[in-house]
Design a protein around this motif. Structure first.
Motif, mmCIF file in Angstrom:
data_model
loop_
_atom_site.group_PDB
_atom_site.id
_atom_site.type_symbol
_atom_site.label_atom_id
_atom_site.label_comp_id
_atom_site.label_asym_id
_atom_site.label_seq_id
_atom_site.Cartn_x
_atom_site.Cartn_y
_atom_site.Cartn_z
ATOM 1 N N GLU A 70 0.830 -1.390 -0.065
ATOM 2 C CA GLU A 70 -0.162 0.053 0.013
ATOM 3 C C GLU A 70 0.976 1.373 0.033
ATOM 4 O OE1 GLU A 70 -4.023 1.608 2.219
ATOM 5 O OE2 GLU A 70 -2.374 0.554 3.431
ATOM 6 N N ASP A 71 1.962 1.198 0.830
ATOM 7 C CA ASP A 71 2.875 2.362 1.047
ATOM 8 C C ASP A 71 3.427 2.654 -0.263
ATOM 9 O OD1 ASP A 71 2.076 2.869 3.494
ATOM 10 O OD2 ASP A 71 3.696 1.995 4.346
ATOM 11 N N VAL A 72 4.221 1.787 -0.726
ATOM 12 C CA VAL A 72 5.231 1.905 -1.861
ATOM 13 C C VAL A 72 4.712 1.518 -3.376
ATOM 14 C CG1 VAL A 72 7.316 0.917 -2.972
ATOM 15 C CG2 VAL A 72 7.204 1.007 -0.536
ATOM 16 N N LEU A 73 3.876 0.673 -3.620
ATOM 17 C CA LEU A 73 3.147 0.050 -4.805
ATOM 18 C C LEU A 73 2.013 1.213 -5.353
ATOM 19 C CD1 LEU A 73 3.965 -1.501 -7.255
ATOM 20 C CD2 LEU A 73 2.450 -3.453 -6.202
ATOM 21 N N ILE A 74 1.009 1.152 -4.294
ATOM 22 C CA ILE A 74 -0.064 1.662 -4.623
ATOM 23 C C ILE A 74 0.071 3.536 -4.355
ATOM 24 C CG2 ILE A 74 -2.499 2.171 -3.951
ATOM 25 C CD1 ILE A 74 -2.223 -1.008 -2.715
ATOM 26 N N ASN A 75 0.506 3.932 -3.122
ATOM 27 C CA ASN A 75 0.831 5.343 -2.717
ATOM 28 C C ASN A 75 2.203 5.847 -3.362
ATOM 29 O OD1 ASN A 75 -1.989 5.144 -1.671
ATOM 30 N ND2 ASN A 75 -0.749 4.561 0.462
ATOM 31 N N GLY A 76 2.857 5.186 -3.670
ATOM 32 C CA GLY A 76 4.055 5.650 -4.406
ATOM 33 C C GLY A 76 5.034 6.227 -3.272
ATOM 34 N N GLU A 77 5.099 5.962 -1.929
ATOM 35 C CA GLU A 77 5.775 6.290 -1.044
ATOM 36 C C GLU A 77 7.333 5.584 -1.030
ATOM 37 O OE1 GLU A 77 3.804 6.471 2.289
ATOM 38 O OE2 GLU A 77 2.182 7.386 1.698
ATOM 39 N N ASN A 78 8.524 6.363 -0.647
ATOM 40 C CA ASN A 78 9.740 5.518 -0.717
ATOM 41 C C ASN A 78 9.885 5.307 0.730
ATOM 42 O OD1 ASN A 78 12.293 4.721 -1.054
ATOM 43 N ND2 ASN A 78 13.080 6.825 -1.264
ATOM 44 N N ASN A 79 9.209 4.027 1.085
ATOM 45 C CA ASN A 79 9.013 3.490 2.569
ATOM 46 C C ASN A 79 9.624 2.204 2.625
ATOM 47 O OD1 ASN A 79 8.569 3.081 5.312
ATOM 48 N ND2 ASN A 79 6.609 3.816 5.225
ATOM 49 N N THR A 80 10.921 1.973 3.330
ATOM 50 C CA THR A 80 11.181 0.332 3.460
ATOM 51 C C THR A 80 10.746 0.016 4.870
ATOM 52 O OG1 THR A 80 13.382 1.370 4.256
ATOM 53 C CG2 THR A 80 13.147 1.042 1.986
ATOM 54 N N GLU A 81 10.084 0.843 5.855
ATOM 55 C CA GLU A 81 9.903 0.102 7.004
ATOM 56 C C GLU A 81 9.190 -1.174 7.140
ATOM 57 O OE1 GLU A 81 11.364 1.989 9.949
ATOM 58 O OE2 GLU A 81 12.365 2.372 8.247
#
Length: 324
Positions: A70-81
């Protein structure tokens, strides 16, 4: 030859899976169910039921996989957490499984060879050397046994393990070259199962022979070949064994690890790519050097504390606090 249209259609299905397919609310519900189960076992110190804790780690992993998507693929956020939390769960699946090798010798293992190798190389990229070493020791100790079943067809996993060995100057079965062949031969002589271990690694053989090249154009050509190999298999989403899964099908971590080890060795790497695979949000995540440890999942903390209290031989007890 790569069918670009087929690849793009597969990527659309891959991207939509965690919106139209796997619903986050369903995954969250499973997580809450596990929370109730884990809390009950821990509060009552129910050692006779504590294998359920190991089983429930699956729902924790699925929960963070959905959050990462959801964070990276859908919302495009650069988040590795959340990706880091997935890898930590795999680590503790290994640590927990070790506790039951005598009590439940036929208990199903909750991870695969591919899962463990992916975790090992991510710990390496994250710069988590302490946990990396513990996991590598686990792999070596149980290599070829039920707890570390390596009779596995994933060529990229064998590539990653061999590249890791060469990078860290370590060995398994006394080699760091042509590992899959050495293991096949050794297992055949020992009458162990080896039929799924690949006889060749396709493009990965060429990469392993040349990954230290000082020539930027040569490594760029090899990465392009790796990308085509990965993309062709990802195009077979839902069907390909190698890269046809919705979890990591379009996440080229084998290429990212190659780039990582070259950088660490002071070797040049391409600074941009033109293909779809290397420009997905997952491929373009920024991984720190080193990465900070994520906040602990509260359920995982309960499980770890329970095992530490009840099992003196629990591997993490030998190493003090981890992931902090």
């Amino acid at each position: 030859m790569l069918n670009q249209k087929k690849l793009e259609l597969a990527y659309r299905r891959y991207s939509k899976n965690f919106v139209d397919g796997i619903k986050f609310e369903d995954v969250e519900e499973d997580y809450v169910d596990s929370q109730n189960e884990i809390t009950s076992i821990v509060d009552l110190n129910s050692v006779e039921k504590d294998h359920i804790l190991l089983i429930d780690l699956d729902s924790i992993s699925s929960y963070y996989l959905s959050k990462w998507k959801e964070d990276v693929l859908i919302n495009g956020e650069n988040n590795t957490e959340d990706l880091k939390k997935i890898m930590i769960v795999v680590f503790y699946q290994c640590m927990g499984q070790d506790l039951y090798k005598i009590r439940y010798p036929k208990m199903n293992v909750r991870y695969s060879f591919k899962d463990v190798i992916a975790t090992l190389i991510h710990f390496t990229m994250f710069g988590w050397e302490k946990e990396e070493q513990i996991l590598f020791d686990f792999i070596v100790e149980h290599f070829g046994e039920r707890l570390m079943n390596v009779n596995n067809w994933n060529k990229h996993a064998w590539f990653l393990l061999e590249l890791y060995l060469q990078y860290r100057n370590k060995t398994i079965v006394e080699t760091q070259h042509n590992l899959h062949i050495a293991v096949r031969e050794q297992f055949k002589e020992a009458e162990l199962e080896y039929g799924l271990i690949p006889e060749d690694l396709d493009i990965y053989t060429e990469v392993l022979e040349n990954w230290t090249t000082p020539q930027l154009d040569e490594i760029k050509t090899l990465i392009d070949k790796m990308s085509v190999f990965h993309s062709n298999l990802a195009s077979e989403l839902g069907e390909s064994i190698e890269f046809g899964d919705y979890g990591y099908g379009f996440y080229p971590y084998e290429i990212l690890f190659l780039i990582h080890v070259r950088k660490k060795n002071g070797l040049s790497v391409p600074d941009q790519f033109d293909d779809l695979l290397m420009n997905t949000p997952e491929a373009k995540m920024t991984i720190g050097d080193p990465e900070t440890y994520p906040e602990w999942d509260p359920l995982l903390r309960l499980v770890d504390n329970f095992y530490r209290k009840n099992y003196p031989g629990y591997i993490p007890n030998k190493h003090g606090e981890l992931f902090q």
